[in-house]
Design an enzyme around this catalytic site. Sequence first.
Site, mmCIF file in Angstrom:
data_model
loop_
_atom_site.group_PDB
_atom_site.id
_atom_site.type_symbol
_atom_site.label_atom_id
_atom_site.label_comp_id
_atom_site.label_asym_id
_atom_site.label_seq_id
_atom_site.Cartn_x
_atom_site.Cartn_y
_atom_site.Cartn_z
ATOM 1 N N SER A 122 0.873 -1.184 0.000
ATOM 2 C CA SER A 122 0.000 0.000 0.000
ATOM 3 C C SER A 122 0.905 1.226 0.000
ATOM 4 O O SER A 122 2.072 1.137 0.429
ATOM 5 C CB SER A 122 -0.856 -0.005 1.266
ATOM 6 O OG SER A 122 -1.426 1.266 1.484
ATOM 7 N N TYR A 160 -1.420 -0.846 10.384
ATOM 8 C CA TYR A 160 -1.595 -1.328 8.995
ATOM 9 C C TYR A 160 -0.412 -0.837 8.145
ATOM 10 O O TYR A 160 0.161 -1.602 7.376
ATOM 11 C CB TYR A 160 -2.929 -0.801 8.454
ATOM 12 C CG TYR A 160 -3.164 -1.038 6.973
ATOM 13 C CD1 TYR A 160 -3.577 -2.275 6.500
ATOM 14 C CD2 TYR A 160 -2.990 0.002 6.044
ATOM 15 C CE1 TYR A 160 -3.816 -2.480 5.145
ATOM 16 C CE2 TYR A 160 -3.218 -0.195 4.696
ATOM 17 C CZ TYR A 160 -3.634 -1.436 4.241
ATOM 18 O OH TYR A 160 -3.856 -1.629 2.906
ATOM 19 N N LYS A 205 2.352 -3.039 6.085
ATOM 20 C CA LYS A 205 2.561 -2.917 4.635
ATOM 21 C C LYS A 205 4.003 -2.549 4.306
ATOM 22 O O LYS A 205 4.518 -2.901 3.242
ATOM 23 C CB LYS A 205 1.572 -1.899 4.058
ATOM 24 C CG LYS A 205 0.124 -2.414 4.065
ATOM 25 C CD LYS A 205 -0.020 -3.702 3.258
ATOM 26 C CE LYS A 205 -1.456 -4.097 3.003
ATOM 27 N NZ LYS A 205 -1.582 -5.297 2.169
HETATM 28 N N1 LIG Z 1 -8.628 -0.540 -1.773
HETATM 29 C C1 LIG Z 1 -7.625 0.260 -1.479
HETATM 30 O O1 LIG Z 1 -7.774 1.511 -1.480
HETATM 31 C C2 LIG Z 1 -6.278 -0.315 -1.162
HETATM 32 C C3 LIG Z 1 -5.211 0.597 -1.033
HETATM 33 C C4 LIG Z 1 -3.952 0.114 -0.738
HETATM 34 C C5 LIG Z 1 -3.755 -1.254 -0.603
HETATM 35 N N2 LIG Z 1 -4.806 -2.110 -0.738
HETATM 36 C C6 LIG Z 1 -4.526 -3.536 -0.577
HETATM 37 O O2 LIG Z 1 -5.087 -4.249 -1.656
HETATM 38 C C7 LIG Z 1 -5.386 -5.583 -1.248
HETATM 39 C C8 LIG Z 1 -6.786 -5.977 -1.687
HETATM 40 O O3 LIG Z 1 -7.716 -5.099 -1.122
HETATM 41 P P1 LIG Z 1 -9.097 -4.704 -1.844
HETATM 42 O O4 LIG Z 1 -9.207 -3.248 -1.700
HETATM 43 O O5 LIG Z 1 -9.199 -5.339 -3.165
HETATM 44 O O6 LIG Z 1 -10.121 -5.363 -0.792
HETATM 45 P P2 LIG Z 1 -11.580 -6.059 -0.985
HETATM 46 O O7 LIG Z 1 -12.238 -5.650 -2.250
HETATM 47 O O8 LIG Z 1 -12.292 -5.810 0.292
HETATM 48 O O9 LIG Z 1 -11.198 -7.592 -1.102
HETATM 49 C C9 LIG Z 1 -10.532 -8.247 -0.072
HETATM 50 C C10 LIG Z 1 -10.397 -9.713 -0.420
HETATM 51 O O10 LIG Z 1 -9.631 -10.391 0.581
HETATM 52 C C11 LIG Z 1 -10.401 -11.501 1.089
HETATM 53 N N3 LIG Z 1 -9.983 -11.690 2.468
HETATM 54 C C12 LIG Z 1 -10.159 -10.853 3.511
HETATM 55 N N4 LIG Z 1 -9.587 -11.370 4.619
HETATM 56 C C13 LIG Z 1 -9.040 -12.560 4.255
HETATM 57 C C14 LIG Z 1 -8.318 -13.570 4.956
HETATM 58 N N5 LIG Z 1 -8.033 -13.469 6.261
HETATM 59 N N6 LIG Z 1 -7.931 -14.654 4.261
HETATM 60 C C15 LIG Z 1 -8.186 -14.773 2.950
HETATM 61 N N7 LIG Z 1 -8.878 -13.871 2.232
HETATM 62 C C16 LIG Z 1 -9.288 -12.769 2.900
HETATM 63 C C17 LIG Z 1 -11.863 -11.107 0.845
HETATM 64 O O11 LIG Z 1 -12.745 -12.201 0.671
HETATM 65 P P3 LIG Z 1 -13.474 -13.029 1.858
HETATM 66 O O12 LIG Z 1 -14.223 -12.024 2.658
HETATM 67 O O13 LIG Z 1 -14.324 -14.004 1.110
HETATM 68 O O14 LIG Z 1 -12.392 -13.695 2.612
HETATM 69 C C18 LIG Z 1 -11.732 -10.409 -0.528
HETATM 70 O O15 LIG Z 1 -11.638 -11.368 -1.560
HETATM 71 C C19 LIG Z 1 -5.106 -5.623 0.261
HETATM 72 O O16 LIG Z 1 -3.824 -6.157 0.476
HETATM 73 C C20 LIG Z 1 -5.134 -4.162 0.667
HETATM 74 O O17 LIG Z 1 -4.338 -3.914 1.808
HETATM 75 C C21 LIG Z 1 -6.063 -1.666 -1.009
#
Ligand SMILES: NC(=O)c1ccc[n+]([C@@H]2O[C@H](COP(=O)([O-])OP(=O)(O)OC[C@H]3O[C@@H](n4cnc5c(N)ncnc54)[C@H](OP(=O)(O)O)[C@@H]3O)[C@@H](O)[C@H]2O)c1
Length: 256
Positions: A149, A162, A166
């Site tokens: 992130s 967090y 990261k």
């Molecule tokens: N969105 C942002 O603005 C942003 C910014 C910086 C970094 N990120 C990073 O991007 C990555 C993906 O995030 P996203 O924004 O795409 O989130 P998202 O749309 O909420 O998706 C999260 C995914 O992770 C799964 N998950 C959650 N906890 C889990 C666990 N303990 N074990 C296995 N699967 C798990 C969820 O499915 P289930 O609920 O079915 O398990 C879902 O498939 C993360 O690493 C996050 O830190 C996101």
Amino acid sequence: MNNLKNKFDLKGKVAIVTGASKGIGESMAEIFAEAGAKVIVSSRKQDAVDEVAHSFKAKGYEATGIACHVGEMSQLKNLVEKTIEIYGGVDILVNNAATNPVFGPVLNTDESAFDKIMQVNVKAPFELAKLCYPSMKSRGGGSIINISSIGGLSPEPLLGIYSVSKSSVIMLTKVLAKEWGIDNIRANVVCPGLIQTKFSEALWKNEEMLQKSVKHLPISRIGQPDDLAGVALFLASEAAAYVTGSVYTVDGGYTV
Ligand SMILES: NC(=O)c1ccc[n+]([C@@H]2O[C@H](COP(=O)([O-])OP(=O)(O)OC[C@H]3O[C@@H](n4cnc5c(N)ncnc54)[C@H](OP(=O)(O)O)[C@@H]3O)[C@@H](O)[C@H]2O)c1
């Protein structure tokens, strides 16, 4: 001799994507499948991963859903064993699943929240990479893509621990790149900015907050999961054969 299509072709490759039932993970899993890879779609819920795998199959791609809570060692082992049983090995691993149970100052973050963040965001990518290593090595190499992130580059407000986790993901990536380059296993890390997913809902659902964030972005819009897919395909493919230990920001220019 360069060949544009072949450089990005993933035919014959097997990819595991954690947290692929929605958001960034689903988008990355789909582009890998479209490029010809056999994809393991993984998250905690079997019905959710089955639904995504079925939707890929309906488009003519190859995919299987395997449920795995990345915070559980036995489930990580099962994920890799089942992948090898079904598709014969692993070539690409995307450590994308992450958690953030607290939004607030460090003084309000207790021990159990700290441990949970580190377990899911740092220990799981470490363990999963190690579990995939023997198969990648025996297949002549592999690509590990860790999702960090912009909070891993400098602390995000109210996302202190967090951000610590990261930042650790970035160093883990560099360590793996250094130790496993000899086996032709590459490790790179992607640092998304604000992307419109469930995970970041608190930062964009409120119109006022969204406008505040967008104001600081050179590309003046919130990111979408598909904005990450191209970088992931590049890093997974032969096009990135000499790229390892690198940090890619995909943030609309926020950190510039
Ligand atoms: N969105 C942002 O603005 C942003 C910014 C910086 C970094 N990120 C990073 O991007 C990555 C993906 O995030 P996203 O924004 O795409 O989130 P998202 O749309 O909420 O998706 C999260 C995914 O992770 C799964 N998950 C959650 N906890 C889990 C666990 N303990 N074990 C296995 N699967 C798990 C969820 O499915 P289930 O609920 O079915 O398990 C879902 O498939 C993360 O690493 C996050 O830190 C996101």
